[in-house]
Design a protein around this motif. Structure first.
Motif, short mmCIF file in Angstrom:
data_model
loop_
_atom_site.label_atom_id
_atom_site.label_comp_id
_atom_site.label_asym_id
_atom_site.label_seq_id
_atom_site.Cartn_x
_atom_site.Cartn_y
_atom_site.Cartn_z
N ASN A 65 -78.22 63.30 -37.73
CA ASN A 65 -79.67 63.44 -37.60
C ASN A 65 -80.45 62.27 -38.21
N ALA A 66 -79.75 61.24 -38.66
CA ALA A 66 -80.42 60.10 -39.31
C ALA A 66 -81.14 59.23 -38.30
N GLU A 67 -82.20 58.58 -38.77
CA GLU A 67 -82.93 57.61 -37.97
C GLU A 67 -82.79 56.26 -38.66
N LEU A 68 -82.67 55.20 -37.88
CA LEU A 68 -82.54 53.85 -38.42
C LEU A 68 -83.77 53.04 -38.07
N LEU A 69 -84.36 52.45 -39.09
CA LEU A 69 -85.51 51.56 -38.92
C LEU A 69 -85.04 50.16 -39.29
N ILE A 70 -85.06 49.23 -38.34
CA ILE A 70 -84.67 47.84 -38.59
C ILE A 70 -85.95 47.01 -38.63
N VAL A 71 -86.15 46.32 -39.75
CA VAL A 71 -87.39 45.56 -39.95
C VAL A 71 -87.11 44.07 -39.87
N ASP A 72 -87.82 43.38 -39.01
CA ASP A 72 -87.79 41.92 -38.92
C ASP A 72 -88.56 41.41 -40.13
N GLY A 73 -87.83 41.14 -41.22
CA GLY A 73 -88.41 40.92 -42.53
C GLY A 73 -89.52 39.89 -42.61
N TRP A 74 -89.21 38.64 -42.28
CA TRP A 74 -90.25 37.61 -42.42
C TRP A 74 -91.38 37.84 -41.43
N ASN A 75 -91.08 38.39 -40.27
CA ASN A 75 -92.14 38.67 -39.31
C ASN A 75 -93.11 39.70 -39.88
N ALA A 76 -92.59 40.69 -40.59
CA ALA A 76 -93.44 41.70 -41.21
C ALA A 76 -94.22 41.14 -42.39
N VAL A 77 -93.62 40.20 -43.13
CA VAL A 77 -94.28 39.64 -44.31
C VAL A 77 -95.28 38.56 -43.93
N ILE A 78 -94.86 37.63 -43.08
CA ILE A 78 -95.67 36.44 -42.81
C ILE A 78 -96.48 36.56 -41.54
N GLY A 79 -95.88 37.10 -40.49
CA GLY A 79 -96.56 37.15 -39.20
C GLY A 79 -96.81 35.73 -38.72
N THR A 80 -98.04 35.41 -38.40
CA THR A 80 -98.39 34.07 -37.94
C THR A 80 -99.09 33.25 -39.02
N ARG A 81 -99.20 33.81 -40.22
CA ARG A 81 -99.87 33.10 -41.31
C ARG A 81 -98.97 32.04 -41.91
N ARG A 82 -99.57 31.10 -42.61
CA ARG A 82 -98.82 30.11 -43.38
C ARG A 82 -98.96 30.49 -44.84
N LEU A 83 -97.82 30.75 -45.48
CA LEU A 83 -97.83 31.15 -46.88
C LEU A 83 -96.95 30.21 -47.69
N ASP A 84 -97.32 29.99 -48.93
CA ASP A 84 -96.45 29.19 -49.80
C ASP A 84 -95.29 30.07 -50.28
N ALA A 85 -94.34 29.46 -50.96
CA ALA A 85 -93.12 30.16 -51.37
C ALA A 85 -93.42 31.36 -52.27
N ALA A 86 -94.36 31.20 -53.19
CA ALA A 86 -94.69 32.30 -54.11
C ALA A 86 -95.29 33.49 -53.35
N ALA A 87 -96.17 33.21 -52.39
CA ALA A 87 -96.77 34.29 -51.60
C ALA A 87 -95.73 34.96 -50.72
N CYS A 88 -94.78 34.19 -50.18
CA CYS A 88 -93.70 34.77 -49.37
C CYS A 88 -92.85 35.71 -50.22
N LYS A 89 -92.50 35.26 -51.41
CA LYS A 89 -91.68 36.08 -52.29
C LYS A 89 -92.40 37.37 -52.68
N ALA A 90 -93.69 37.25 -53.02
CA ALA A 90 -94.46 38.44 -53.39
C ALA A 90 -94.59 39.40 -52.21
N GLY A 91 -94.82 38.86 -51.02
CA GLY A 91 -94.92 39.70 -49.83
C GLY A 91 -93.62 40.40 -49.53
N ARG A 92 -92.50 39.69 -49.69
CA ARG A 92 -91.18 40.30 -49.47
C ARG A 92 -90.96 41.43 -50.46
N GLU A 93 -91.31 41.21 -51.72
CA GLU A 93 -91.12 42.25 -52.74
C GLU A 93 -91.99 43.47 -52.45
#
Length: 196
Positions: A65-93
């Motif tokens: 009965n389990a459901e699996l959600l697969i998340v495209d990580g950087w796409n969910a964090v960054i999308g089309t924006r340009r982020l520096d490394a610190a912002a990417c890390k914070a968004g990932r967390e």
């Protein structure tokens, strides 16, 4: 008085050999580059296979009965924006923390968040229900390729749990849907994770 340099047969043979050696050196250099690319591709596939094998083991242990959600990580964090490394890390967390909360709130939910990254690694939490993976290697769309390979593997193994892929990448979404996954945009992920 004008002197004409006269080429001897030996000069012609020597020049021919020199030209041939130059051609061989160029060919050796090309082959070395090709070997380096092949070696890198093989190492990337080794890492890809290791991560996919761990994900396959998780899939086989999923209850019916389990459901699996697969998340495209950087796409969910960054999308089309340009982020520096610190912002990417914070968004990932932040994303991983929201997914943790979502898994804690729904005992049927299994989540796999996959990021492209320089090193291949994976961490599993919540009794195997949350996997955060990094594909390793170089090149674009490694996570996309790995997810599509994973969806193919699920079909081969006959695993029928519902799978939802979260991405805004149109090409990836189209391929995931063709492989039997439901596809949702990252805006629904935000709504889902914030609702938890």
């Amino acid at each position: 008085m004008v002197y004409c340099a006269r080429m001897t047969t030996n000069d012609i043979f020597r020049d021919t050999r020199v030209a041939h050696v130059r051609e061989l050196k160029a060919e050796v250099a090309r082959l070395k580059e090709e070997l380096a690319r092949t070696r890198e591709a093989r190492e990337s596939l080794d890492r890809h296979f290791s991560l996919a094998l761990a994900a396959a083991r998780d899939a086989e242990r999923m209850p019916p009965n389990a459901e699996l959600l697969i998340v495209d990580g950087w796409n969910a964090v960054i999308g089309t924006r340009r982020l520096d490394a610190a912002a990417c890390k914070a968004g990932r967390e932040r994303l991983v923390e929201r997914l943790r909360a979502r898994v804690a709130a729904d005992p049927r939910l299994h989540v796999w968040a996959l990021f492209d990254g320089a090193e291949m690694r994976a961490a599993t939490e919540a009794g195997g229900r949350l996997r955060v993976g990094y594909t390793g290697g170089t090149g674009a769309h490694r996570a996309d390729r790995m997810v599509c390979d994973y969806l193919r593997m699920r079909k081969i193994l006959g695993l029928n749990n519902p799978v939802t892929v979260v991405t805004d990448d149109k090409d990836f979404a189209k391929e995931a849907a063709a492989l039997g996954a439901a596809v949702k945009g990252t805006d629904t992920l935000d709504a889902q994770t914030q609702a938890s």
